[in-house]
Design a protein around this motif. Structure first.
Motif, PDB file in Angstrom:
ATOM      1  N   LEU A  87       0.814  -1.221   0.000  1.00 41.65           N
ATOM      2  CA  LEU A  87       0.000   0.000   0.000  1.00 41.65           C
ATOM      3  C   LEU A  87       0.847   1.270   0.000  1.00 41.65           C
ATOM      4  CD1 LEU A  87      -2.900  -0.952   2.482  1.00 41.65           C
ATOM      5  CD2 LEU A  87      -2.674  -1.476   0.059  1.00 41.65           C
ATOM      6  N   GLU A  88       1.946   1.238  -0.718  1.00 32.18           N
ATOM      7  CA  GLU A  88       2.821   2.415  -0.799  1.00 32.18           C
ATOM      8  C   GLU A  88       2.559   3.274  -2.030  1.00 32.18           C
ATOM      9  OE1 GLU A  88       4.934   3.707   1.464  1.00 32.18           O
ATOM     10  OE2 GLU A  88       4.113   2.183   2.785  1.00 32.18           O
ATOM     11  N   ASN A  89       2.185   2.688  -3.145  1.00 32.12           N
ATOM     12  CA  ASN A  89       1.981   3.417  -4.400  1.00 32.12           C
ATOM     13  C   ASN A  89       0.491   3.618  -4.639  1.00 32.12           C
ATOM     14  OD1 ASN A  89       4.813   3.324  -5.103  1.00 32.12           O
ATOM     15  ND2 ASN A  89       4.477   1.166  -5.532  1.00 32.12           N
ATOM     16  N   PHE A  90       0.056   4.875  -4.668  1.00 38.38           N
ATOM     17  CA  PHE A  90      -1.367   5.190  -4.805  1.00 38.38           C
ATOM     18  C   PHE A  90      -1.612   5.830  -6.169  1.00 38.38           C
ATOM     19  CE2 PHE A  90      -5.298   7.566  -3.588  1.00 38.38           C
ATOM     20  CZ  PHE A  90      -6.046   6.459  -3.237  1.00 38.38           C
ATOM     21  N   PHE A  91      -2.671   5.387  -6.845  1.00 38.47           N
ATOM     22  CA  PHE A  91      -2.958   5.831  -8.200  1.00 38.47           C
ATOM     23  C   PHE A  91      -4.405   6.277  -8.349  1.00 38.47           C
ATOM     24  CE2 PHE A  91       0.639   3.066  -8.424  1.00 38.47           C
ATOM     25  CZ  PHE A  91       1.488   3.713  -9.307  1.00 38.47           C
ATOM     26  N   ARG A  92      -4.575   7.176  -9.298  1.00 38.93           N
ATOM     27  CA  ARG A  92      -5.891   7.717  -9.651  1.00 38.93           C
ATOM     28  C   ARG A  92      -6.097   7.479 -11.137  1.00 38.93           C
ATOM     29  NH1 ARG A  92      -8.378  13.514  -8.223  1.00 38.93           N
ATOM     30  NH2 ARG A  92      -9.691  13.749 -10.059  1.00 38.93           N
ATOM     31  N   MET A  93      -7.293   7.039 -11.498  1.00 39.59           N
ATOM     32  CA  MET A  93      -7.658   6.880 -12.903  1.00 39.59           C
ATOM     33  C   MET A  93      -8.772   7.873 -13.199  1.00 39.59           C
ATOM     34  SD  MET A  93      -9.462   3.697 -14.948  1.00 39.59           S
ATOM     35  CE  MET A  93      -8.143   2.527 -14.706  1.00 39.59           C
ATOM     36  N   ASP A  94      -8.531   8.744 -14.158  1.00 40.97           N
ATOM     37  CA  ASP A  94      -9.549   9.689 -14.594  1.00 40.97           C
ATOM     38  C   ASP A  94     -10.048   9.264 -15.960  1.00 40.97           C
ATOM     39  OD1 ASP A  94      -9.653  11.688 -12.459  1.00 40.97           O
ATOM     40  OD2 ASP A  94      -7.555  12.035 -12.988  1.00 40.97           O
ATOM     41  N   ILE A  95     -11.271   8.743 -15.981  1.00 39.34           N
ATOM     42  CA  ILE A  95     -11.890   8.329 -17.243  1.00 39.34           C
ATOM     43  C   ILE A  95     -12.517   9.583 -17.849  1.00 39.34           C
ATOM     44  CG2 ILE A  95     -13.602   6.837 -18.342  1.00 39.34           C
ATOM     45  CD1 ILE A  95     -13.337   5.003 -15.813  1.00 39.34           C
ATOM     46  N   PRO A  96     -12.055  10.001 -19.037  1.00 38.85           N
ATOM     47  CA  PRO A  96     -12.563  11.253 -19.612  1.00 38.85           C
ATOM     48  C   PRO A  96     -13.995  11.117 -20.154  1.00 38.85           C
ATOM     49  CG  PRO A  96     -10.978  10.236 -21.096  1.00 38.85           C
ATOM     50  CD  PRO A  96     -11.009   9.389 -19.855  1.00 38.85           C
ATOM     51  N   ALA A  97     -14.646  12.245 -20.296  1.00 41.32           N
ATOM     52  CA  ALA A  97     -15.983  12.275 -20.898  1.00 41.32           C
ATOM     53  C   ALA A  97     -15.919  11.633 -22.278  1.00 41.32           C
ATOM     54  CB  ALA A  97     -16.476  13.718 -20.999  1.00 41.32           C
ATOM     55  N   GLY A  98     -16.906  10.831 -22.576  1.00 36.59           N
ATOM     56  CA  GLY A  98     -16.974  10.162 -23.868  1.00 36.59           C
ATOM     57  C   GLY A  98     -16.252   8.824 -23.917  1.00 36.59           C
ATOM     58  N   ALA A  99     -15.481   8.505 -22.886  1.00 33.61           N
ATOM     59  CA  ALA A  99     -14.759   7.226 -22.821  1.00 33.61           C
ATOM     60  C   ALA A  99     -15.402   6.343 -21.758  1.00 33.61           C
ATOM     61  CB  ALA A  99     -13.292   7.475 -22.491  1.00 33.61           C
ATOM     62  N   SER A 100     -15.021   5.071 -21.752  1.00 33.52           N
ATOM     63  CA  SER A 100     -15.563   4.169 -20.740  1.00 33.52           C
ATOM     64  C   SER A 100     -14.582   3.038 -20.445  1.00 33.52           C
ATOM     65  CB  SER A 100     -16.908   3.583 -21.176  1.00 33.52           C
ATOM     66  OG  SER A 100     -16.768   2.823 -22.356  1.00 33.52           O
ATOM     67  N   ALA A 101     -14.739   2.475 -19.258  1.00 31.50           N
ATOM     68  CA  ALA A 101     -14.002   1.287 -18.835  1.00 31.50           C
ATOM     69  C   ALA A 101     -15.028   0.197 -18.560  1.00 31.50           C
ATOM     70  CB  ALA A 101     -13.192   1.581 -17.576  1.00 31.50           C
ATOM     71  N   THR A 102     -14.634  -1.051 -18.768  1.00 26.93           N
ATOM     72  CA  THR A 102     -15.558  -2.158 -18.547  1.00 26.93           C
ATOM     73  C   THR A 102     -14.962  -3.154 -17.568  1.00 26.93           C
ATOM     74  OG1 THR A 102     -14.687  -3.415 -20.413  1.00 26.93           O
ATOM     75  CG2 THR A 102     -16.553  -1.956 -20.859  1.00 26.93           C
ATOM     76  N   GLY A 103     -15.829  -3.872 -16.896  1.00 27.82           N
ATOM     77  CA  GLY A 103     -15.370  -4.878 -15.951  1.00 27.82           C
ATOM     78  C   GLY A 103     -16.499  -5.462 -15.138  1.00 27.82           C
ATOM     79  N   TRP A 104     -16.205  -5.670 -13.869  1.00 27.90           N
ATOM     80  CA  TRP A 104     -17.105  -6.345 -12.943  1.00 27.90           C
ATOM     81  C   TRP A 104     -17.153  -5.571 -11.634  1.00 27.90           C
ATOM     82  CZ3 TRP A 104     -19.509 -10.730 -14.812  1.00 27.90           C
ATOM     83  CH2 TRP A 104     -19.013 -11.203 -16.025  1.00 27.90           C
ATOM     84  N   ARG A 105     -18.281  -5.681 -10.930  1.00 30.00           N
ATOM     85  CA  ARG A 105     -18.505  -4.963  -9.679  1.00 30.00           C
ATOM     86  C   ARG A 105     -19.142  -5.915  -8.672  1.00 30.00           C
ATOM     87  NH1 ARG A 105     -21.997   0.126 -10.526  1.00 30.00           N
ATOM     88  NH2 ARG A 105     -19.960   1.092 -10.450  1.00 30.00           N
ATOM     89  N   ARG A 149       0.067   8.446 -10.911  1.00 27.52           N
ATOM     90  CA  ARG A 149       0.407   8.277  -9.497  1.00 27.52           C
ATOM     91  C   ARG A 149       0.112   9.585  -8.780  1.00 27.52           C
ATOM     92  NH1 ARG A 149       5.938   5.808  -6.964  1.00 27.52           N
ATOM     93  NH2 ARG A 149       5.192   5.848  -4.825  1.00 27.52           N
ATOM     94  N   VAL A 150      -0.446   9.473  -7.583  1.00 32.15           N
ATOM     95  CA  VAL A 150      -0.754  10.664  -6.793  1.00 32.15           C
ATOM     96  C   VAL A 150      -0.137  10.513  -5.410  1.00 32.15           C
ATOM     97  CG1 VAL A 150      -2.836  11.303  -8.047  1.00 32.15           C
ATOM     98  CG2 VAL A 150      -3.003   9.723  -6.140  1.00 32.15           C
ATOM     99  N   SER A 151       0.197  11.634  -4.826  1.00 29.79           N
ATOM    100  CA  SER A 151       0.721  11.629  -3.458  1.00 29.79           C
ATOM    101  C   SER A 151      -0.442  11.411  -2.501  1.00 29.79           C
ATOM    102  CB  SER A 151       1.384  12.963  -3.138  1.00 29.79           C
ATOM    103  OG  SER A 151       2.494  13.159  -3.967  1.00 29.79           O
ATOM    104  N   PHE A 152      -0.155  10.659  -1.494  1.00 27.38           N
ATOM    105  CA  PHE A 152      -1.175  10.454  -0.457  1.00 27.38           C
ATOM    106  C   PHE A 152      -0.511  10.321   0.868  1.00 27.38           C
ATOM    107  CE2 PHE A 152      -5.445   9.830   0.650  1.00 27.38           C
ATOM    108  CZ  PHE A 152      -5.416   9.064   1.779  1.00 27.38           C
TER     109      PHE A 152
END
Length: 152
Positions: A87-105, A149-152
Motif C-alpha cells: 500500500l505504498e503506491n497510490f494511483f488515480r484513474m480519470d476516465i474522460p468524458a466520452g470514454a468508458s471502462a468495462t469490468g465487474w462490480r 500516481r498521486v501523493s497520499f
C-alpha cells in the motif's frame, strides 16, 4: 470473460455484475506496479468513505496519522492481505468524458490477514480476518493513459 477468471470470484461476496463506467469518472487503487497497472480499483464514493472515516479516527491524534489510518482502513475494507500489497503506491484513474471502462462490480469478501500462500512462504501462522464489505471493481478494459500516481 476476458481477464476475469473463476479465481477472481473468490475475492467477491455475493452477487457480481458486469459494468460499464462512463466518463467522466474517477477511480483509485494502491498498486505494487510502478505505473499503477492492475485490475482492482475502487470508486470515488468508496475512496471518500474510507478517507472520511480515517480523518474522523485520526483527528485527535494529529494530522500526520491520517495516511496510516487511511491505509489501515483500505486494507480492512478491501481485504488486502499483508503479503499482497504494501500500500505504498497510490494511483488515480480519470476516465474522460466520452470514454468508458468495462469490468465487474461486487462487494469485497473477507480474507486472511496474511494469505495462505504468504503464511507458507514466510513460515508464519497469523490468524484473523480482514472483513471486506465495500464495493470493488475489477476492470478488464481501460486506457493506461488515464492512470497517474498521486501523493497520499
Amino acid at each position: 470473460m476476458g481477464k476475469f477468471k473463476e479465481a477472481s470470484l473468490k475475492a467477491f461476496r455475493g452477487a457480481v455484475g458486469q459494468i460499464v463506467i462512463s466518463g467522466p469518472a474517477t477511480l483509485y487503487r494502491f498498486s505494487g506496479h510502478p505505473k499503477g497497472i492492475g485490475e482492482w480499483w475502487i470508486s470515488e464514493d468508496v475512496f471518500m468513505m474510507i478517507y472520511n472515516e480515517s480523518r474522523d479516527q485520526t483527528y485527535a491524534a494529529g494530522p500526520n496519522t491520517s495516511k496510516a489510518g487511511f491505509r489501515r482502513l483500505y486494507r480492512k475494507y478491501l481485504s488486502v492481505s499483508l503479503d499482497w500489497n504494501d500500500l505504498e503506491n497510490f494511483f488515480r484513474m480519470d476516465i474522460p468524458a466520452g470514454a468508458s471502462a468495462t469490468g465487474w462490480r461486487g462487494d469485497v469478501k473477507d480474507q486472511s490477514i496474511v494469505s495462505d500462500d504468504g503464511q507458507a512462504e514466510y513460515e508464519i501462522k497469523i490468524s484473523g480476518r480482514l472483513p471486506g464489505g465495500v464495493e470493488q471493481l475489477f476492470l478488464e478494459q481501460y486506457d493506461l493513459a488515464w492512470i497517474r500516481r498521486v501523493s497520499f
